[in-house]
Scaffold this motif. Structure first.
Motif, PDB file in Angstrom:
ATOM      1  N   THR A   4       0.842  -1.198   0.000  1.00 36.48           N
ATOM      2  CA  THR A   4       0.000   0.000   0.000  1.00 36.48           C
ATOM      3  C   THR A   4       0.875   1.244   0.000  1.00 36.48           C
ATOM      4  O   THR A   4       1.796   1.362   0.807  1.00 36.48           O
ATOM      5  CB  THR A   4      -0.908   0.013   1.241  1.00 36.48           C
ATOM      6  OG1 THR A   4      -1.754  -1.145   1.211  1.00 36.48           O
ATOM      7  CG2 THR A   4      -1.779   1.249   1.274  1.00 36.48           C
ATOM      8  N   TRP A   7       0.302   8.909   0.275  1.00 36.63           N
ATOM      9  CA  TRP A   7       1.131  10.091   0.057  1.00 36.63           C
ATOM     10  C   TRP A   7       0.305  11.360   0.187  1.00 36.63           C
ATOM     11  O   TRP A   7      -0.934  11.347   0.091  1.00 36.63           O
ATOM     12  CB  TRP A   7       1.804  10.035  -1.307  1.00 36.63           C
ATOM     13  CG  TRP A   7       0.904  10.200  -2.492  1.00 36.63           C
ATOM     14  CD1 TRP A   7       0.623  11.367  -3.152  1.00 36.63           C
ATOM     15  CD2 TRP A   7       0.156   9.181  -3.165  1.00 36.63           C
ATOM     16  NE1 TRP A   7      -0.244  11.130  -4.188  1.00 36.63           N
ATOM     17  CE2 TRP A   7      -0.543   9.803  -4.222  1.00 36.63           C
ATOM     18  CE3 TRP A   7       0.008   7.802  -2.974  1.00 36.63           C
ATOM     19  CZ2 TRP A   7      -1.389   9.092  -5.082  1.00 36.63           C
ATOM     20  CZ3 TRP A   7      -0.820   7.095  -3.822  1.00 36.63           C
ATOM     21  CH2 TRP A   7      -1.508   7.735  -4.860  1.00 36.63           C
ATOM     22  N   ALA A  29       4.471   1.089 -10.446  1.00 38.89           N
ATOM     23  CA  ALA A  29       3.166   1.374  -9.836  1.00 38.89           C
ATOM     24  C   ALA A  29       3.147   2.774  -9.227  1.00 38.89           C
ATOM     25  O   ALA A  29       2.142   3.499  -9.326  1.00 38.89           O
ATOM     26  CB  ALA A  29       2.860   0.329  -8.768  1.00 38.89           C
ATOM     27  N   MET A  30       4.268   3.182  -8.617  1.00 37.24           N
ATOM     28  CA  MET A  30       4.350   4.531  -8.065  1.00 37.24           C
ATOM     29  C   MET A  30       4.308   5.576  -9.176  1.00 37.24           C
ATOM     30  O   MET A  30       3.625   6.596  -9.058  1.00 37.24           O
ATOM     31  CB  MET A  30       5.621   4.675  -7.228  1.00 37.24           C
ATOM     32  CG  MET A  30       5.592   3.872  -5.928  1.00 37.24           C
ATOM     33  SD  MET A  30       7.135   3.975  -4.966  1.00 37.24           S
ATOM     34  CE  MET A  30       7.171   5.725  -4.537  1.00 37.24           C
ATOM     35  N   ASP A  32       2.823   5.303 -11.972  1.00 34.58           N
ATOM     36  CA  ASP A  32       1.439   5.371 -12.443  1.00 34.58           C
ATOM     37  C   ASP A  32       0.586   6.292 -11.572  1.00 34.58           C
ATOM     38  O   ASP A  32      -0.402   6.870 -12.039  1.00 34.58           O
ATOM     39  CB  ASP A  32       0.817   3.970 -12.454  1.00 34.58           C
ATOM     40  CG  ASP A  32       1.345   3.108 -13.595  1.00 34.58           C
ATOM     41  OD1 ASP A  32       1.959   3.670 -14.526  1.00 34.58           O
ATOM     42  OD2 ASP A  32       1.153   1.876 -13.549  1.00 34.58           O
ATOM     43  N   CYS A  33       0.966   6.404 -10.288  1.00 34.69           N
ATOM     44  CA  CYS A  33       0.247   7.284  -9.361  1.00 34.69           C
ATOM     45  C   CYS A  33       0.798   8.707  -9.378  1.00 34.69           C
ATOM     46  O   CYS A  33       0.295   9.575  -8.663  1.00 34.69           O
ATOM     47  CB  CYS A  33       0.337   6.747  -7.933  1.00 34.69           C
ATOM     48  SG  CYS A  33      -0.415   5.138  -7.679  1.00 34.69           S
TER      49      CYS A  33
END
Length: 221
Positions: A4, A7, A29-30, A32-33
């Protein structure tokens, strides 16, 4: 597996780190965020299993000392390598092991126990402790794990204390829980919190009537 990431405008916090070799997946994945790795300031480990601490050394090496590692005080000697891991979780590696014989699988387990991921724990955590990150993170100790209550979003991150199937909470997993009765009783702590959603490491996000689901699991004890 569901590490998970939380931020805000200043800080990113990662809860658990996947299996060894997943740094690039975590980075992607980070990205993408819209969160870069250099924003990551802390990693919180729910417990010592290899599928939770696996990529920790790689992430720390990448950060060059910019990340603090948090874990419960009872987990610290296992994560730092002063005590051998209690178990190796092979469920997350099933696709890699399916072609191996029983003897070969045994050798893999022995190797992982001998060469488990290791890293220094900078800060130890205690039950009901609150961390100041991202609107407040409260630690909830359940035997063998910590869960984390994210105050701002009213989200409970439970590690392996529960698992879910298509959003339905199933309680502790019997194959990896030596004392099911104690594990179920420990879920009563969650009822003290206003929880809108739950993230299980295995099974992911549950948002459907989670308070009622938790009450039903506790009634089963």
């Amino acid at each position: 597996m569901n590490p998970t990431l939380i931020w805000d405008s200043e800080t990113a916090i990662l809860i658990d780190t996947g299996t060894p070799g997943q740094l690039e997946q975590i980075r992607a994945a980070m990205d993408d965020c819209g969160v870069s790795m250099d924003k990551l300031k802390a990693i919180i480990l729910t417990h010592q299993d290899t599928d939770h601490i696996g990529s920790l050394p790689e992430i720390l090496q990448e950060s060059d000392g910019g990340i603090e590692v948090y874990a419960h005080q009872m987990e610290k000697p296992y994560i730092e390598g002063n005590l051998p891991l209690i178990k190796v979780n092979l469920d997350s590696m099933a696709w890699q092991l399916e072609s191996l014989s029983e003897d070969e699988c045994g050798k893999v387990v022995a190797y992982l126990l001998e060469n488990s991921p290791k890293a220094k724990v900078d800060r130890t955590l205690a039950d009901r402790q609150e961390l100041p990150y991202c609107g407040g993170i409260q630690v909830i100790y359940t035997p063998g794990h910590i869960s984390l209550y994210l105050k701002q979003s009213k989200t409970l991150v439970v590690g392996d204390a529960m698992f879910s199937v298509e959003g339905i909470l199933r309680g502790p997993h019997p194959q990896s829980t030596p004392d099911m009765n104690t594990a179920f009783r420990s879920l009563e702590k969650y009822l003290d919190y206003d929880i809108k959603s739950v993230i299980c490491y295995h099974g992911g996000l549950s948002r459907y009537n989670v308070k009622e689901q938790l009450q039903e699991l506790v009634r089963k004890v």
